[in-house]
Enzyme design. Sequence first.
Site, PDB file in Angstrom:
ATOM      1  N   ASP A 107       5.215   1.730   1.942  1.00  0.00           N
ATOM      2  CA  ASP A 107       4.147   0.839   1.507  1.00  0.00           C
ATOM      3  C   ASP A 107       4.494  -0.586   1.956  1.00  0.00           C
ATOM      4  O   ASP A 107       5.663  -0.947   2.059  1.00  0.00           O
ATOM      5  CB  ASP A 107       4.025   0.850  -0.019  1.00  0.00           C
ATOM      6  CG  ASP A 107       3.847   2.251  -0.573  1.00  0.00           C
ATOM      7  OD1 ASP A 107       2.951   2.950  -0.090  1.00  0.00           O
ATOM      8  OD2 ASP A 107       4.619   2.630  -1.476  1.00  0.00           O
ATOM      9  N   ASP A 166       1.359   4.607   4.821  1.00  0.00           N
ATOM     10  CA  ASP A 166       1.285   5.044   3.429  1.00  0.00           C
ATOM     11  C   ASP A 166       0.372   4.056   2.702  1.00  0.00           C
ATOM     12  O   ASP A 166      -0.742   3.815   3.131  1.00  0.00           O
ATOM     13  CB  ASP A 166       2.681   5.136   2.830  1.00  0.00           C
ATOM     14  CG  ASP A 166       2.720   5.952   1.536  1.00  0.00           C
ATOM     15  OD1 ASP A 166       1.675   6.509   1.141  1.00  0.00           O
ATOM     16  OD2 ASP A 166       3.786   6.026   0.907  1.00  0.00           O
ATOM     17  N   ASP A 190       1.763  -0.211  -4.042  1.00  0.00           N
ATOM     18  CA  ASP A 190       1.944   0.796  -5.082  1.00  0.00           C
ATOM     19  C   ASP A 190       2.664   0.165  -6.268  1.00  0.00           C
ATOM     20  O   ASP A 190       3.608  -0.626  -6.091  1.00  0.00           O
ATOM     21  CB  ASP A 190       2.755   1.986  -4.576  1.00  0.00           C
ATOM     22  CG  ASP A 190       1.917   2.968  -3.763  1.00  0.00           C
ATOM     23  OD1 ASP A 190       0.722   2.692  -3.534  1.00  0.00           O
ATOM     24  OD2 ASP A 190       2.466   4.003  -3.339  1.00  0.00           O
ATOM     25  N   ARG A 248      -8.624   4.618  -3.331  1.00  0.00           N
ATOM     26  CA  ARG A 248      -7.555   4.067  -4.163  1.00  0.00           C
ATOM     27  C   ARG A 248      -7.622   2.538  -4.257  1.00  0.00           C
ATOM     28  O   ARG A 248      -6.758   1.840  -3.734  1.00  0.00           O
ATOM     29  CB  ARG A 248      -6.170   4.497  -3.658  1.00  0.00           C
ATOM     30  CG  ARG A 248      -5.938   5.987  -3.669  1.00  0.00           C
ATOM     31  CD  ARG A 248      -4.507   6.325  -3.285  1.00  0.00           C
ATOM     32  NE  ARG A 248      -4.297   7.759  -3.222  1.00  0.00           N
ATOM     33  CZ  ARG A 248      -3.150   8.349  -2.876  1.00  0.00           C
ATOM     34  NH1 ARG A 248      -2.093   7.593  -2.575  1.00  0.00           N
ATOM     35  NH2 ARG A 248      -3.037   9.651  -2.833  1.00  0.00           N
TER      36      ARG A 248
END
Length: 446
Positions: free
Chosen positions: A226, A265, A269, A324
Amino acid sequence: MSTQECHGRVIGSAVGRGRVAAALVGCTALVLTVTGPAAQAHGRDTARQTLAAGDGWGSYGTGTTGGSAADAAHVYTVTDWAGFRAALADGGTAPKIIKVKGAIDANADGCDSFAVPGYDFDAYLEKYAPETWGLDTDLTAEPDDSPEGLRRASAAVQDAAIKANVPANTTIIGVGRNAGIKGASLQIKGVDNVIVRNLTFESPLDCFPQWDPTDGDTGNWNSEYDSAVVYGSTHVWLDHNTFTDGDHPDSSLPVHFGMTYQQHDGELDIVKGADYVTASWNVFTEHDKTLMIGNSDSESTAVIDRGHLKVTLHHNLFSHLVERAPRVRFGQVDVYNNHYVADASYAYSFGVGMESQLVAEKNAFTLPSGVSAATVLKKWKEAPVTADGNLVNGRPVDLIAVHNAEIPEETLQSGAGWTPTLRTHVDSPKAVPGVVGRGAGSGKLR
């Protein structure tokens, strides 16, 4: 005071009454500038700004002050990746401010620089092609000298090279309008009190994605890294940053074994019991799996995440994303005054997951023709959600009602069970596109 070259030595310099000592390894190109409090106009110096009281979950309790209390010995300006990591490592958890000047690249030498001797991607493709390897057996048992073993070893080299661990009590801030970090993964892991502002993060490319034949019906490529991960950390403020795939959007990635060779990715996060996070005035753009809060439904993860993952997202622009934004598990997440701009690749914005308590209020959505407002919400697990006062293409829409009407197999419950109180200013959703468009992203920090 700046160092022109350091050749792995420890350099000490005096600045006024302060003293600076920086351990700099292999940093000939590093420029390390130290400025002390006497040189700062504290009320106007963005590097010493702290998160305002009441500004989201990040302000809860002790609040988020980052490195605002840094002394002269712990204020740095860095211009390359080696210098950035050296500054992070210097001084332990003493308050520090790291100013990033220009775009620094963690992968400036390219993916080949991470490959171990013997690694050959063509040999990897030949051995694990579905027509020869099949789709029933994963690659975890492959020995170290196999194409998969050499891929693992190469991936480990990249992992060590592009991750940067951020210590507690740190502010990282871009200087001016063109500061950024490319090809890197910022690890805010197991620490308290971090601020990251005014940077453009270009998503790192995983140089060595793994093929998993057993992932789905036809197998899939899985990638790591990430742009930033908040892992088990508390009191974090991410503000006026831009997260993008930059020069390497998914559309530019090749196809192998009939699947996109996925090298990205997430952009951000927030996982593993992280808590008290505010993400404000950022731009998230040109990406697939964008922002995940809570990374697993498993009971072992639930033990860590229950009662945590308290996150506020406000005045962010989520533009040309697939999904997301965010997907939520377990956390009490407050999402207000954000602008969502979708295109034909859009799947959903709010992922309602395991034991989540998502409040989404007074956001604005700009959806293209053919994309229904019913898809804004996506139900992954049974959990209540509050979605009030949102606009779609300038008109009020009850997102839960339209979702339940058009997707009855995913009926959502209304009412997250809590009311956010940590908000400093709430704009009318009609004003959100203009306000966010003018103010969000790197280079717009005032």
